[in-house]
Structures are given as structure tokens and as C-alpha cells.
Scaffold this motif. Structure first.
Motif, PDB file in Angstrom:
ATOM      1  N   GLY A   1       5.108  49.578 -23.709  1.00  0.00           N
ATOM      2  CA  GLY A   1       4.886  48.149 -23.526  1.00  0.00           C
ATOM      3  C   GLY A   1       4.291  47.467 -24.736  1.00  0.00           C
ATOM      4  O   GLY A   1       3.789  48.106 -25.670  1.00  0.00           O
ATOM      5  N   ALA A   2       4.331  46.152 -24.706  1.00  0.00           N
ATOM      6  CA  ALA A   2       3.744  45.348 -25.771  1.00  0.00           C
ATOM      7  C   ALA A   2       2.257  45.178 -25.510  1.00  0.00           C
ATOM      8  O   ALA A   2       1.794  45.218 -24.368  1.00  0.00           O
ATOM      9  N   LYS A   3       1.504  44.988 -26.572  1.00  0.00           N
ATOM     10  CA  LYS A   3       0.052  44.831 -26.445  1.00  0.00           C
ATOM     11  C   LYS A   3      -0.299  43.684 -25.507  1.00  0.00           C
ATOM     12  O   LYS A   3      -1.260  43.759 -24.738  1.00  0.00           O
ATOM     13  N   SER A   4       0.509  42.632 -25.535  1.00  0.00           N
ATOM     14  CA  SER A   4       0.232  41.447 -24.718  1.00  0.00           C
ATOM     15  C   SER A   4       0.417  41.694 -23.228  1.00  0.00           C
ATOM     16  O   SER A   4      -0.126  40.959 -22.398  1.00  0.00           O
TER      17      SER A   4
ATOM     18  N   ARG B   1      -0.142  44.798 -21.733  1.00  0.00           N
ATOM     19  CA  ARG B   1      -0.875  45.959 -21.264  1.00  0.00           C
ATOM     20  C   ARG B   1      -2.009  45.597 -20.314  1.00  0.00           C
ATOM     21  O   ARG B   1      -2.338  46.374 -19.414  1.00  0.00           O
ATOM     22  N   ARG B   2      -2.617  44.451 -20.498  1.00  0.00           N
ATOM     23  CA  ARG B   2      -3.708  44.060 -19.610  1.00  0.00           C
ATOM     24  C   ARG B   2      -3.218  43.978 -18.166  1.00  0.00           C
ATOM     25  O   ARG B   2      -3.896  44.436 -17.250  1.00  0.00           O
ATOM     26  N   ASP B   3      -2.029  43.404 -17.965  1.00  0.00           N
ATOM     27  CA  ASP B   3      -1.477  43.310 -16.618  1.00  0.00           C
ATOM     28  C   ASP B   3      -1.234  44.696 -16.028  1.00  0.00           C
ATOM     29  O   ASP B   3      -1.461  44.924 -14.836  1.00  0.00           O
ATOM     30  N   ALA B   4      -0.777  45.624 -16.870  1.00  0.00           N
ATOM     31  CA  ALA B   4      -0.538  46.995 -16.408  1.00  0.00           C
ATOM     32  C   ALA B   4      -1.848  47.671 -16.034  1.00  0.00           C
ATOM     33  O   ALA B   4      -1.921  48.417 -15.043  1.00  0.00           O
ATOM     34  N   VAL B   5      -2.902  47.412 -16.806  1.00  0.00           N
ATOM     35  CA  VAL B   5      -4.217  47.979 -16.509  1.00  0.00           C
ATOM     36  C   VAL B   5      -4.735  47.437 -15.181  1.00  0.00           C
ATOM     37  O   VAL B   5      -5.243  48.194 -14.339  1.00  0.00           O
ATOM     38  N   VAL B   6      -4.609  46.151 -14.974  1.00  0.00           N
ATOM     39  CA  VAL B   6      -5.050  45.545 -13.716  1.00  0.00           C
ATOM     40  C   VAL B   6      -4.290  46.161 -12.538  1.00  0.00           C
ATOM     41  O   VAL B   6      -4.890  46.502 -11.510  1.00  0.00           O
ATOM     42  N   ALA B   7      -2.979  46.325 -12.686  1.00  0.00           N
ATOM     43  CA  ALA B   7      -2.179  46.905 -11.611  1.00  0.00           C
ATOM     44  C   ALA B   7      -2.604  48.346 -11.330  1.00  0.00           C
ATOM     45  O   ALA B   7      -2.666  48.772 -10.167  1.00  0.00           O
TER      46      ALA B   7
ATOM     47  N   GLU C   1      -9.974  49.640 -21.928  1.00  0.00           N
ATOM     48  CA  GLU C   1      -9.506  50.448 -23.061  1.00  0.00           C
ATOM     49  C   GLU C   1      -9.170  51.865 -22.613  1.00  0.00           C
ATOM     50  O   GLU C   1      -8.171  52.454 -23.077  1.00  0.00           O
ATOM     51  N   ILE C   2      -9.984  52.426 -21.716  1.00  0.00           N
ATOM     52  CA  ILE C   2      -9.755  53.788 -21.233  1.00  0.00           C
ATOM     53  C   ILE C   2      -8.432  53.884 -20.486  1.00  0.00           C
ATOM     54  O   ILE C   2      -7.623  54.786 -20.722  1.00  0.00           O
ATOM     55  N   VAL C   3      -8.211  52.946 -19.571  1.00  0.00           N
ATOM     56  CA  VAL C   3      -6.996  52.994 -18.749  1.00  0.00           C
ATOM     57  C   VAL C   3      -5.756  52.714 -19.592  1.00  0.00           C
ATOM     58  O   VAL C   3      -4.692  53.311 -19.372  1.00  0.00           O
ATOM     59  N   ALA C   4      -5.885  51.830 -20.575  1.00  0.00           N
ATOM     60  CA  ALA C   4      -4.731  51.483 -21.415  1.00  0.00           C
ATOM     61  C   ALA C   4      -4.407  52.552 -22.441  1.00  0.00           C
ATOM     62  O   ALA C   4      -3.304  52.545 -23.022  1.00  0.00           O
ATOM     63  N   GLU C   5      -5.319  53.487 -22.686  1.00  0.00           N
ATOM     64  CA  GLU C   5      -5.147  54.452 -23.776  1.00  0.00           C
ATOM     65  C   GLU C   5      -3.823  55.213 -23.721  1.00  0.00           C
ATOM     66  O   GLU C   5      -3.155  55.363 -24.769  1.00  0.00           O
ATOM     67  N   PRO C   6      -3.374  55.717 -22.553  1.00  0.00           N
ATOM     68  CA  PRO C   6      -2.075  56.401 -22.553  1.00  0.00           C
ATOM     69  C   PRO C   6      -0.924  55.503 -22.979  1.00  0.00           C
ATOM     70  O   PRO C   6       0.038  55.977 -23.600  1.00  0.00           O
TER      71      PRO C   6
END
Length: 251
Positions: free
Chosen positions: A113-116, A118-124, A101-106
């Protein structure tokens, strides 16, 4: 090509001048170390650039735009392009939010991006700061991390929105010697690999030398010397810089 230009900047707090007539530039993709002792005004300059402190005089031009006093959509865009990493990640990372949640906040704030996806972006982003395997960290909370891991999470949050400039305010404070080097090398790699300009604010000359393109020395709210790392720290012209170099050699 110049990305950031600070011109004749002055800042006062309750009638006391904290920064006086400071000018500096940062090129695209450049790493600049802003050094000086406590109270030199380094963090104040960073806070002005980040839009957190209002100066009494001077200009701040970012990517060709005078950003002082901008509002609305332009201000939101600027906040996406400039990210401030604070000295204490334990204080700056929300304790009730997970790392994911912290990393995705920006991305959420700037509607990236789409909510679906964002997890991949956070992992990257976590992988880019060497938090591996990234999946191991997604559900953790800041108190479950070491100091070095928290600072890496702070950098992951800083890079996920694709900024042009990161202002790193004493990012290695409180870490042991090996971790300080790791964080500085991480900043340098982000600068090189992603073309992000970085202003590394520090009082540690040894860290300032590691990968910085230029050094700007501040004392008493003023810039007293600036130039390449080799010229400023190798052959200092100002007595204050010479004193910092001598003190670093003795430590």
C-alpha cells in the motif's frame, strides 16, 4: 486443503535433541492447538516454521513450497504469509514506537500500500481485534497499554499484511482468566472471518478446547497423540495426554 506440512522434523541445540521426528499438518483456515508441558518442543517447532531456527533434519512445506533454506524474494514472501505472535508482547513490541507505527510495520517492510493509505489499514486492523475506538490507540506506546491490549496490538500487527498462518506462542501467558478466554476467542474469530490458519501453542488444555479444530500433543520433543479435540481430550489414548487431562480437571 493442506497449508502447512511438517515432516519428520528434528532440532538439536548444542548436541541436545530438542525435537525428534515431529510431523504435523495444518489445513487452510484451520485452528490447531499444539499442547504439552514446558520443554515439550512446541515453541521450537513454531520457530522452525517461522524461519527462526534451523533443523537438523526434516521438511517444512508451506503452501506447496519447501520453505527450509529459501532465500531472497521467496523468503520475504514467506515471512509475509507466516506471522509469529510471541508469548510476551511487552518484550516483542518496540517500546519507542507508537501503536500506529508498530501495526503498520509489516506493511512498510513488505511495501504494501501507499503511505497515505496505511493509516486506514491500521485503524481497520485495530478494529478487527476489538481495540475501540481505534483512534484512541494510534499514538500510544506499549507501556501505556494493559497486557491484554498489548496482545491485541500484537495480533493487529500479525493480521495487517494478510497472512495465511499465525503461530501464536502462549499468547495468553500472564493474563488473567477472563482475558485469556478473550484472546483465544479473538484468535478463533480471526481464523473464521479472515480464513487465517492458526497454530495455538499452549500448555492450557481448557484454552486448547475453545474453538480448536484439532489438538497435537507433544512430550519430550515428540508428538505422542493428535486428532480432533473431542477424541484426544475426551478419550486420550496416550498416558501423557491422559495425565494432562486429569491435571486440568483438578485445577
Amino acid at each position: 486443503m493442506t497449508l502447512l506440512e511438517v515432516g519428520n522434523l528434528s532440532v538439536s541445540f548444542h548436541g541436545v535433541r530438542a525435537v525428534s521426528d515431529v510431523s504435523l499438518t495444518v489445513a487452510r483456515g484451520e485452528s490447531v492447538a499444539l499442547v504439552g508441558g514446558s520443554g515439550a518442543g512446541k515453541s521450537t517447532v513454531a520457530r522452525v516454521v517461522a524461519g527462526l531456527t534451523v533443523p537438523v533434519a526434516g521438511s517444512v512445506t508451506f503452501d506447496g513450497v519447501d520453505i527450509l533454506g529459501i532465500r531472497g524474494r521467496a523468503a520475504r514472501s514467506m515471512r509475509r504469509d507466516i506471522h509469529l505472535v510471541f508469548q510476551d508482547p511487552y518484550a516483542s513490541l518496540p517500546p519507542s514506537m507508537t501503536v500506529a507505527e508498530i501495526v503498520a510495520e509489516p506493511m512498510v517492510i513488505h511495501r504494501i500500500g501507499a503511505k497515505s493509505t496505511r493509516r486506514d489499514a491500521v485503524v481497520a486492523a485495530l478494529e478487527s481485534v476489538n481495540l475501540l475506538p481505534a483512534e484512541r490507540y494510534l499514538g500510544r506506546y506499549p507501556h501505556e497499554l494493559s497486557g491484554g491490549e498489548r496482545q491485541r496490538v500484537a495480533f493487529a500487527r500479525a493480521v495487517i499484511a494478510g497472512p495465511k498462518l499465525i503461530l501464536a506462542d502462549e499468547p495468553t501467558s500472564g493474563l488473567d482468566a477472563s482475558l485469556r478466554v478473550d484472546i483465544v476467542e479473538l484468535m478463533n474469530r480471526l481464523c473464521q472471518d479472515q480464513g487465517i490458519a492458526i497454530v495455538h501453542i499452549t500448555h492450557d488444555l481448557a484454552l486448547a478446547q475453545r474453538g480448536s479444530d484439532r489438538v497435537v500433543v507433544m512430550q519430550g520433543g515428540r508428538v505422542v497423540e493428535s486428532g480432533s479435540v473431542s477424541s484426544v481430550l475426551g478419550s486420550p489414548r496416550h498416558h501423557y495426554t491422559a495425565a494432562l487431562v486429569a491435571a486440568a480437571a483438578r485445577s
